[in-house]
Design an enzyme around this catalytic site. Structure first.
Site, mmCIF file in Angstrom:
data_model
loop_
_atom_site.group_PDB
_atom_site.id
_atom_site.type_symbol
_atom_site.label_atom_id
_atom_site.label_comp_id
_atom_site.label_asym_id
_atom_site.label_seq_id
_atom_site.Cartn_x
_atom_site.Cartn_y
_atom_site.Cartn_z
ATOM 1 N N ARG A 82 67.364 35.790 83.138
ATOM 2 C CA ARG A 82 67.093 34.994 82.475
ATOM 3 C C ARG A 82 67.024 35.450 80.813
ATOM 4 N NH1 ARG A 82 62.149 30.806 83.150
ATOM 5 N NH2 ARG A 82 61.188 32.660 82.413
ATOM 6 N N LYS A 184 64.828 31.133 76.586
ATOM 7 C CA LYS A 184 63.472 31.596 75.823
ATOM 8 C C LYS A 184 63.668 32.258 74.742
ATOM 9 C CE LYS A 184 59.074 32.439 78.579
ATOM 10 N NZ LYS A 184 58.558 31.414 78.267
ATOM 11 N N GLU A 220 59.928 18.358 79.338
ATOM 12 C CA GLU A 220 59.202 19.403 79.677
ATOM 13 C C GLU A 220 58.113 19.113 78.567
ATOM 14 O OE1 GLU A 220 60.388 23.641 79.673
ATOM 15 O OE2 GLU A 220 61.980 23.268 77.903
HETATM 16 N N1 PLP Z 1 59.299 25.725 80.100
HETATM 17 C C1 PLP Z 1 58.831 26.593 79.163
HETATM 18 C C2 PLP Z 1 59.090 25.778 77.631
HETATM 19 C C3 PLP Z 1 58.134 27.810 79.171
HETATM 20 O O1 PLP Z 1 57.752 28.424 78.139
HETATM 21 C C4 PLP Z 1 57.800 28.331 80.318
HETATM 22 C C5 PLP Z 1 57.130 29.719 80.486
HETATM 23 O O2 PLP Z 1 57.934 30.619 80.616
HETATM 24 C C6 PLP Z 1 58.305 27.541 81.548
HETATM 25 C C7 PLP Z 1 58.841 26.354 81.250
HETATM 26 C C8 PLP Z 1 57.869 28.009 82.948
HETATM 27 O O3 PLP Z 1 58.841 29.103 83.252
HETATM 28 P P1 PLP Z 1 58.341 29.972 84.311
HETATM 29 O O4 PLP Z 1 57.985 29.446 85.448
HETATM 30 O O5 PLP Z 1 59.694 30.973 84.579
HETATM 31 O O6 PLP Z 1 57.329 30.730 83.694
HETATM 32 C C1 COI Z 2 54.870 31.777 80.516
HETATM 33 O O1 COI Z 2 54.615 30.687 81.109
HETATM 34 O O2 COI Z 2 55.087 32.832 80.689
HETATM 35 C C2 COI Z 2 55.167 31.289 79.005
HETATM 36 O O3 COI Z 2 55.839 32.218 78.521
HETATM 37 C C3 COI Z 2 54.619 30.234 78.461
HETATM 38 C C4 COI Z 2 53.875 30.467 77.290
HETATM 39 C C5 COI Z 2 53.536 28.974 76.453
HETATM 40 C C6 COI Z 2 52.722 31.125 77.337
#
Ligand code: PLP
Ligand code: COI
Length: 341
Positions: A82, A184, A220
């Site tokens: 990612r 991200k 989200e």
């Molecule tokens: N959506 C957003 C905007 C995020 O910042 C995060 C955090 O990483 C997620 C979703 C969840 O992604 P993940 O499960 O890969 O941490």
């Molecule tokens: C994560 O869950 O890793 C994120 O980057 C979310 C952030 C808002 C702390």
């Protein structure tokens, strides 16, 4: 390995400087060999690309101490992939995925004393990121970059741990159609700050963003994907090109189907469907699964039948199974757990 003397059980989600971080520089079109350093400071030009035009992308992942006492990281290969997607979208060089995994191994190994003990309720949050570092004044990509990764021990993202949250439907959009919502990038979080401060000032824990094109579908929150349970027990999560492809959400869909025998699907979810949902949760690395009890849209309240006291039963099963896999209590699917040797 003697652990640091920290009150692990009472940690919040904050930054604590740990002993070591990993750094690699990209200059003259190539990444250097990288290094572990104890220097947490960065010196850069006043005109660095990251400072002028926000050319920065990042990741978030966690290391855990398992029941057996091993130190493990959950699906870091997906974070590596990612980060590469995010970098390509912002015209940055990709930090090679095998190098990313090696950097995380080295970072966690160097900071083993900071990996919270099994059963403490805390985990080691890992933040890899990269940014344009040379001077950029015309709007264009930087030429030189830095990749870094640091680690910090954390507790629950939301105060109150597993207590259901009240969230609001945001009047602001987080992403644009055909924009950068699916990567991200720091810029997505900068533009969410006014919305989150507004929500907090109004007494809400988070924002629910709607799709930016029609504002009729659920997207989200600022830092997590949604997961719903329908009244007939099906797990559903929003499908959209403008949300971050959460690794936790993808893992939970698999867990729902393969471990719990539930029906689970990713599909567009209309906001009008929410009044008929049985459970709602926010899922992500930081959020794990944080239950939502109430969703407020300009004074109109949607109260989830699971209530404001505890997680709904299906959310709880998903939570227990996912964290069981991460902490080594439940056998993980092949390739999900990377042991730090
Ligand atoms: N959506 C957003 C905007 C995020 O910042 C995060 C955090 O990483 C997620 C979703 C969840 O992604 P993940 O499960 O890969 O941490
Ligand atoms: C994560 O869950 O890793 C994120 O980057 C979310 C952030 C808002 C702390």
């Amino acid at each position: 390995m003697e652990k640091k003397n920290i009150d692990w059980a009472n940690l919040g989600f904050g930054y604590m400087k740990t002993d070591y971080r990993y750094v690699s520089d990209y200059t003259n079109g190539a990444w250097d060999e990288g290094r572990i350093t104890d220097d947490d400071m960065i010196t850069m030009s006043e005109c660095a690309g990251v400072l002028q035009y926000a050319q920065t992308v990042f990741e978030g992942m966690k290391a855990y101490t398992t029941e057996k006492g091993e130190t493990v990281v959950f699906r870091p290969d997906l974070n590596a992939a990612r980060l590469a997607d995010s970098a390509r979208r912002l015209e940055m060089p990709v930090f090679p995925e095998e190098r990313f995994l090696d950097a995380i191994d080295k970072l966690v190994k160097a900071n083993l004393a900071w990996v919270p003990p099994f059963g403490s309720g805390a985990t080691l949050y890992i933040r890899p990121y990269m940014f344009g570092i040379n001077p950029v004044i015309g709007v264009k990509p930087a030429e030189d970059y830095q990749f870094r990764a640091f680690a910090t021990p954390v507790g629950p993202y939301f105060k109150g741990g597993a207590k259901p949250l009240t969230i609001k439907v945001s009047d602001f959009d987080r992403a644009a159609p055909n924009g950068t919502g699916n990567i991200k990038a720091g810029l997505n979080y900068a533009m969410s700050l006014h919305a989150i401060v507004t929500a907090h000032n109004e007494g809400f824990a988070e924002n629910m963003y709607l799709d930016p094109k029609t504002r009729t579908k659920v997207e989200e929150t600022g830092g997590a994907n949604f997961l719903f349970v329908t009244k007939d027990g099906k797990v559903v999560t929003p499908k959209s090109d403008s949300i971050l492809p959460s690794i936790t959400r993808r893992s939970l869909l698999y867990v729902a189907k393969e471990y719990l025998g539930l029906e689970a699907e990713e599909r567009e979810i209309e906001f009008t469907e929410l009044k008929d949902m049985a459970e709602c949760g926010l899922c992500g690395t930081a959020a794990v699964i944080s239950p939502v009890g109430k969703i407020v849209n300009h004074g109109e309240e949607i109260c989830l039948p699971s209530g404001m006291d505890e997680m709904g039963p299906v959310t709880k099963k998903l939570y227990d199974t996912l964290t069981g896999i991460q902490m080594g209590r439940i056998e993980a699917p092949k390739g999900w757990i990377r042991v730090i040797e």
